[in-house]
Design a protein around this motif. Structure first.
Motif, PDB file in Angstrom:
ATOM      1  N   SER A 142       0.798  -1.232   0.000  1.00 58.34           N
ATOM      2  CA  SER A 142       0.000   0.000   0.000  1.00 58.34           C
ATOM      3  C   SER A 142       0.827   1.276   0.000  1.00 58.34           C
ATOM      4  N   THR A 143       2.163   1.161   0.019  1.00 55.92           N
ATOM      5  CA  THR A 143       3.009   2.342   0.137  1.00 55.92           C
ATOM      6  C   THR A 143       3.853   2.530  -1.109  1.00 55.92           C
ATOM      7  N   GLN A 144       3.477   3.489  -1.926  1.00 55.11           N
ATOM      8  CA  GLN A 144       4.250   3.830  -3.114  1.00 55.11           C
ATOM      9  C   GLN A 144       5.331   4.852  -2.784  1.00 55.11           C
ATOM     10  N   SER A 145       5.029   5.730  -1.823  1.00 51.56           N
ATOM     11  CA  SER A 145       5.983   6.765  -1.442  1.00 51.56           C
ATOM     12  C   SER A 145       5.781   7.105   0.026  1.00 51.56           C
ATOM     13  N   ALA A 146       6.771   7.771   0.595  1.00 50.99           N
ATOM     14  CA  ALA A 146       6.677   8.170   2.001  1.00 50.99           C
ATOM     15  C   ALA A 146       7.759   9.195   2.302  1.00 50.99           C
ATOM     16  N   LYS A 147       7.603   9.865   3.442  1.00 47.28           N
ATOM     17  CA  LYS A 147       8.646  10.761   3.917  1.00 47.28           C
ATOM     18  C   LYS A 147       8.564  10.847   5.430  1.00 47.28           C
ATOM     19  N   GLY A 148       9.646  11.300   6.048  1.00 45.78           N
ATOM     20  CA  GLY A 148       9.673  11.402   7.500  1.00 45.78           C
ATOM     21  C   GLY A 148      11.067  11.738   7.996  1.00 45.78           C
ATOM     22  N   ASP A 149      11.306  11.446   9.269  1.00 50.92           N
ATOM     23  CA  ASP A 149      12.586  11.711   9.917  1.00 50.92           C
ATOM     24  C   ASP A 149      13.202  10.390  10.373  1.00 50.92           C
ATOM     25  N   PHE A 150      14.517  10.390  10.545  1.00 50.85           N
ATOM     26  CA  PHE A 150      15.179   9.188  11.033  1.00 50.85           C
ATOM     27  C   PHE A 150      16.313   9.560  11.987  1.00 50.85           C
ATOM     28  N   SER A 151      16.635   8.613  12.855  1.00 51.52           N
ATOM     29  CA  SER A 151      17.864   8.683  13.642  1.00 51.52           C
ATOM     30  C   SER A 151      18.600   7.375  13.432  1.00 51.52           C
ATOM     31  N   GLN A 152      19.913   7.428  13.463  1.00 49.96           N
ATOM     32  CA  GLN A 152      20.730   6.248  13.208  1.00 49.96           C
ATOM     33  C   GLN A 152      21.852   6.196  14.236  1.00 49.96           C
ATOM     34  N   ARG A 153      22.090   5.025  14.780  1.00 48.85           N
ATOM     35  CA  ARG A 153      23.183   4.874  15.743  1.00 48.85           C
ATOM     36  C   ARG A 153      23.828   3.520  15.568  1.00 48.85           C
ATOM     37  N   LEU A 154      25.084   3.451  15.912  1.00 46.53           N
ATOM     38  CA  LEU A 154      25.842   2.215  15.828  1.00 46.53           C
ATOM     39  C   LEU A 154      25.999   1.656  17.236  1.00 46.53           C
ATOM     40  N   VAL A 155      25.618   0.390  17.411  1.00 46.09           N
ATOM     41  CA  VAL A 155      25.697  -0.263  18.721  1.00 46.09           C
ATOM     42  C   VAL A 155      26.747  -1.369  18.651  1.00 46.09           C
ATOM     43  N   LYS A 156      27.760  -1.272  19.506  1.00 43.02           N
ATOM     44  CA  LYS A 156      28.803  -2.291  19.592  1.00 43.02           C
ATOM     45  C   LYS A 156      28.747  -2.956  20.954  1.00 43.02           C
ATOM     46  N   THR A 157      28.984  -4.254  20.963  1.00 44.65           N
ATOM     47  CA  THR A 157      29.037  -4.989  22.226  1.00 44.65           C
ATOM     48  C   THR A 157      30.499  -5.179  22.626  1.00 44.65           C
ATOM     49  N   ASP A 158      30.847  -4.653  23.804  1.00 42.86           N
ATOM     50  CA  ASP A 158      32.220  -4.728  24.290  1.00 42.86           C
ATOM     51  C   ASP A 158      32.216  -5.232  25.722  1.00 42.86           C
ATOM     52  N   SER A 159      32.851  -6.381  25.945  1.00 44.01           N
ATOM     53  CA  SER A 159      32.907  -6.984  27.280  1.00 44.01           C
ATOM     54  C   SER A 159      31.511  -7.206  27.858  1.00 44.01           C
ATOM     55  N   GLY A 160      30.593  -7.593  26.999  1.00 38.67           N
ATOM     56  CA  GLY A 160      29.246  -7.913  27.449  1.00 38.67           C
ATOM     57  C   GLY A 160      28.304  -6.743  27.567  1.00 38.67           C
ATOM     58  N   SER A 161      28.787  -5.515  27.377  1.00 42.84           N
ATOM     59  CA  SER A 161      27.916  -4.339  27.479  1.00 42.84           C
ATOM     60  C   SER A 161      27.825  -3.635  26.133  1.00 42.84           C
ATOM     61  N   ALA A 162      26.638  -3.090  25.859  1.00 42.46           N
ATOM     62  CA  ALA A 162      26.397  -2.401  24.585  1.00 42.46           C
ATOM     63  C   ALA A 162      26.829  -0.950  24.679  1.00 42.46           C
ATOM     64  N   LYS A 163      27.568  -0.498  23.687  1.00 40.43           N
ATOM     65  CA  LYS A 163      28.006   0.886  23.633  1.00 40.43           C
ATOM     66  C   LYS A 163      27.491   1.528  22.352  1.00 40.43           C
ATOM     67  N   VAL A 164      26.885   2.719  22.496  1.00 37.52           N
ATOM     68  CA  VAL A 164      26.301   3.427  21.364  1.00 37.52           C
ATOM     69  C   VAL A 164      27.282   4.486  20.871  1.00 37.52           C
ATOM     70  N   SER A 165      27.463   4.540  19.555  1.00 39.36           N
ATOM     71  CA  SER A 165      28.334   5.547  18.965  1.00 39.36           C
ATOM     72  C   SER A 165      27.783   5.972  17.616  1.00 39.36           C
ATOM     73  N   SER A 166      28.421   6.955  17.011  1.00 45.93           N
ATOM     74  CA  SER A 166      28.074   7.409  15.663  1.00 45.93           C
ATOM     75  C   SER A 166      26.586   7.706  15.523  1.00 45.93           C
ATOM     76  N   VAL A 167      26.068   8.559  16.381  1.00 42.41           N
ATOM     77  CA  VAL A 167      24.651   8.929  16.320  1.00 42.41           C
ATOM     78  C   VAL A 167      24.455  10.021  15.271  1.00 42.41           C
ATOM     79  N   SER A 168      23.489   9.838  14.395  1.00 33.97           N
ATOM     80  CA  SER A 168      23.188  10.837  13.373  1.00 33.97           C
ATOM     81  C   SER A 168      21.674  10.918  13.180  1.00 33.97           C
ATOM     82  N   THR A 169      21.229  12.050  12.648  1.00 34.07           N
ATOM     83  CA  THR A 169      19.803  12.267  12.415  1.00 34.07           C
ATOM     84  C   THR A 169      19.605  12.948  11.071  1.00 34.07           C
ATOM     85  N   GLY A 170      18.391  12.827  10.534  1.00 35.90           N
ATOM     86  CA  GLY A 170      18.107  13.465   9.268  1.00 35.90           C
ATOM     87  C   GLY A 170      16.691  13.220   8.800  1.00 35.90           C
ATOM     88  N   THR A 171      16.478  13.415   7.508  1.00 35.90           N
ATOM     89  CA  THR A 171      15.154  13.260   6.908  1.00 35.90           C
ATOM     90  C   THR A 171      15.244  12.348   5.687  1.00 35.90           C
TER      91      THR A 171
END
Length: 219
Positions: free
Chosen positions: A44-73
């Motif tokens: 049902s979706t031919q087109s769309a628009k909106g906003d997004f956020s993007q982040r990179l999650v790495k697992t180090d020594s059993g814990s998740a670390k977030v880096s490289s956060v970016s946002t846009g449209t």
């Protein structure tokens, strides 16, 4: 330059949309399986628009670390037309007109072009921007519910992709998140908001105009 190339690779194998505004849905859709919701969305979706956020999650020594956060449209029209604009922390544009892909780095005032061809095939971008025949390139199955979303697991049928596992989180018939896992265990997480389904778009919405003075490199 290294940053621009890295972001381009993430998207070209990537990408990539959405929480909703002004959309009427059948009541049964809210409780439908992820696969049913996803197939309804694609059909049902031919087109769309909106906003997004993007982040990179790495697992180090059993814990998740977030880096490289970016946002846009973003805005897209199937098949293969889209504008994916990173706004923070750096401005970068990825745009396709259905034939050609353009990557513009504002800081470098540099445009890199390449043929779109079948590049979307088994990439995460194909899920949002490609054709409707996703099961030709992906094996789809239900995932476990998480974070209030119904999850669909998509595995590329070819082995020459950057990501070997893609998760799509849906609510009320719309994708709200994507998780892109590579062979090194890194996960790129996309979250979509202000999703507008089938908005009116001009015929020339996806025509790329090279910025004044920009260097152009053809790949």
């Amino acid at each position: 330059m290294k940053f621009a190339a890295s972001k381009a690779r993430v998207f070209a194998s990537v990408l990539a949309m959405a929480a909703m505004s002004a959309l009427s849905l059948l009541p049964s859709l809210a409780s439908a399986s992820a696969l049913a919701q996803f197939k309804s969305f694609v059909a049902s979706t031919q087109s769309a628009k909106g906003d997004f956020s993007q982040r990179l999650v790495k697992t180090d020594s059993g814990s998740a670390k977030v880096s490289s956060v970016s946002t846009g449209t973003f805005v897209f029209s199937r098949p293969g037309k889209f504008i994916w604009m990173y706004q923070k922390p750096y401005e970068q544009l990825l745009q396709a007109d259905g034939v050609q892909l353009y990557i513009y780095d504002k800081d470098l005032n540099q445009v890199t072009t390449r043929q779109l061809g079948n590049a979307l095939g088994s990439s995460p971008a194909a899920i949002l921007f490609g054709s409707n025949d996703l099961e030709q390139n992906f094996t789809l199955k239900e995932g476990a519910p998480k974070d209030g979303l119904e999850w669909l697991e998509a595995t590329p049928k070819t082995k020459d992709t950057t990501f070997d596992h893609i998760g799509i989180g849906l609510r009320n018939g719309l994708p709200e998140a994507m998780e892109l896992r590579d062979s090194f265990g890194q996960v790129s997480v996309l979250t979509f908001t202000n999703f507008q389904k089938n908005p009116p778009l001009k015929d020339n919405s996806f025509k790329f105009v090279v910025p004044k003075g920009a260097d152009v490199f053809n790949n």
